[in-house]
Design an enzyme around this catalytic site. Structure first.
Site, PDB file in Angstrom:
ATOM      1  N   TYR A  59       0.802  -1.104   0.019  1.00 34.39           N
ATOM      2  CA  TYR A  59       0.031   0.085   0.085  1.00 34.39           C
ATOM      3  C   TYR A  59       0.851   1.177   0.192  1.00 34.39           C
ATOM      4  O   TYR A  59       0.240   2.364  -0.224  1.00 34.39           O
ATOM      5  CB  TYR A  59      -0.974   0.059   1.335  1.00 34.39           C
ATOM      6  CG  TYR A  59      -1.833  -1.021   1.255  1.00 34.39           C
ATOM      7  CD1 TYR A  59      -2.091  -2.010   0.525  1.00 34.39           C
ATOM      8  CD2 TYR A  59      -2.500  -1.454   2.525  1.00 34.39           C
ATOM      9  CE1 TYR A  59      -3.010  -3.180   0.693  1.00 34.39           C
ATOM     10  CE2 TYR A  59      -3.490  -2.459   2.608  1.00 34.39           C
ATOM     11  CZ  TYR A  59      -3.475  -3.318   1.486  1.00 34.39           C
ATOM     12  OH  TYR A  59      -4.587  -4.316   1.870  1.00 34.39           O
ATOM     13  N   ILE A 236     -12.214  -5.173   7.863  1.00 33.33           N
ATOM     14  CA  ILE A 236     -11.456  -4.056   7.847  1.00 33.33           C
ATOM     15  C   ILE A 236     -12.041  -3.022   6.836  1.00 33.33           C
ATOM     16  O   ILE A 236     -11.367  -2.900   5.856  1.00 33.33           O
ATOM     17  CB  ILE A 236     -10.067  -4.386   7.395  1.00 33.33           C
ATOM     18  CG1 ILE A 236      -9.961  -5.177   6.234  1.00 33.33           C
ATOM     19  CG2 ILE A 236      -9.485  -5.079   8.627  1.00 33.33           C
ATOM     20  CD1 ILE A 236      -8.523  -5.575   5.673  1.00 33.33           C
ATOM     21  N   ARG A 244     -18.639   8.113   8.198  1.00 33.75           N
ATOM     22  CA  ARG A 244     -18.592   6.874   7.879  1.00 33.75           C
ATOM     23  C   ARG A 244     -17.883   5.887   8.668  1.00 33.75           C
ATOM     24  O   ARG A 244     -18.155   4.619   8.956  1.00 33.75           O
ATOM     25  CB  ARG A 244     -18.163   6.428   6.455  1.00 33.75           C
ATOM     26  CG  ARG A 244     -18.424   5.298   5.836  1.00 33.75           C
ATOM     27  CD  ARG A 244     -19.682   4.769   5.705  1.00 33.75           C
ATOM     28  NE  ARG A 244     -20.679   5.824   4.955  1.00 33.75           N
ATOM     29  CZ  ARG A 244     -20.720   5.914   3.531  1.00 33.75           C
ATOM     30  NH1 ARG A 244     -19.977   4.994   2.926  1.00 33.75           N
ATOM     31  NH2 ARG A 244     -21.517   6.734   2.915  1.00 33.75           N
ATOM     32  N   ASN A 248     -19.458   2.533  10.625  1.00 35.27           N
ATOM     33  CA  ASN A 248     -19.212   1.309  10.517  1.00 35.27           C
ATOM     34  C   ASN A 248     -18.633   0.532  11.750  1.00 35.27           C
ATOM     35  O   ASN A 248     -18.991  -0.588  12.022  1.00 35.27           O
ATOM     36  CB  ASN A 248     -17.447   1.346   9.443  1.00 35.27           C
ATOM     37  CG  ASN A 248     -17.799   1.532   8.163  1.00 35.27           C
ATOM     38  OD1 ASN A 248     -18.790   1.486   7.836  1.00 35.27           O
ATOM     39  ND2 ASN A 248     -16.780   2.032   7.463  1.00 35.27           N
TER      40      ASN A 248
END
Length: 296
Positions: A59, A236, A244, A248
């Site tokens: 990433y 995840i 948001r 979650n």
């Protein structure tokens, strides 16, 4: 969203490793969060209450995750997962790559270190797994695991090493929930961790999900996340937006009925994957490769 929902904390899951390690079941994903946004997003997630952060060498934002952990004083206090790139597979290469990831994350111990893909074309999967087991035995990694491994890949490293990964992080969402892989993992004590847990729009817009959302007074996304966690999976979800993120995390605050869970299970379509096929994924995950493919 109610105040009660805002303050719900993530439940924990007990893994099937020898230490029966507990992991926060709802984590914060950082895939495709640009490095320039990562530190802010992770700091915000930690402030909201997340205690599980997921990243990966591929990433190219591990350093910014580490910066967020250091800036908040949370290094060593929250669960951190990272993953080994394909181009770093191999026994010695994996050990060296781990040290680089640990340096960037600014932690002494990485809570979970995963082989990102089986990458069987290179032929290094078994020795890479043995390197992760060494890191665990040396105390540098709490839980070694895998990602994107199908049953044949899991059997290969289990047969070779005699040790079963505690976690397999795979694509899973209502329209691609991989029942065969999940059944294999259940039989062998492997906890499934779902990435892309919300899938694409068709998942949260599906009739069973929207009906459950209306019945419980929650959002469709919360229904999908609760479907995962009620069935024992780690999730995840990723977001750069605080509202948001809170939504979650608050998804653990209600229970779906058995009929609602079964209806969502029944949405499975073996061709509805949004990520690559582990059998054919052969990208190196080098910076140039990830950049060309639009992942960074």
């Amino acid at each position: 969203m109610t105040e009660t929902q805002q303050t719900v904390e993530s439940p924990s899951v007990t893994l099937g490793d020898a230490n029966h390690t507990e992991i926060p079941q709802i984590g914060f994903g950082t895939f495709q969060i640009p490095p320039e946004d990562t530190q802010r997003a992770v700091e915000e997630a930690l402030e909201i209450g997340y205690r599980h952060i997921d990243t990966a060498a591929a990433y190219y934002n591990e350093e910014q995750v580490g910066d967020a952990l250091a800036a908040t004083g949370m290094a060593g206090k929250v669960w951190v997962t990272t993953k080994l790139r394909n181009c770093d597979q191999g026994y010695d290469a994996a050990l060296a790559a781990f040290e680089e990831s640990r340096r960037k994350l600014k932690v002494d111990v990485v809570d979970m270190y995963l082989i990102h893909w089986p990458f069987t074309a290179a032929g290094f999967t078994r020795e890479t797994w043995r390197a992760l087991l060494r890191l665990r035995d040396e105390g540098a990694v709490r839980v070694p695991g895998v990602s994107n491994f199908l049953p044949a890949h899991l059997r290969s490293i289990i047969d070779d090493s005699g040790e079963t990964p505690a976690v397999d992080q795979v694509e899973a969402h209502p329209r691609f929930n991989q029942p065969g892989l999940r059944a294999f993992c259940a039989r062998h004590g492997v906890t499934v961790e779902a990435y892309s847990p919300l899938g694409h729009g068709a998942d949260i817009a599906s009739a069973p999900v929207t009906a459950a959302a209306e019945a419980h007074g929650v959002t469709p996304a919360q229904v999908v996340l609760r479907w995962h966690t009620q069935e024992g999976r780690i999730v995840i979800p990723k977001s750069k937006h605080a509202a948001r993120m809170r939504e979650n995390l608050a998804s653990a605050g209600f229970d779906l009925t058995p009929a609602e869970l079964a209806a969502i299970d029944a949405l499975d379509d073996p061709h509805a994957n949004v990520s690559a096929d582990p059998e054919t994924f052969t990208h190196s995950q080098s910076w140039a490769d990830q950049h060309v493919r639009g992942n960074i």
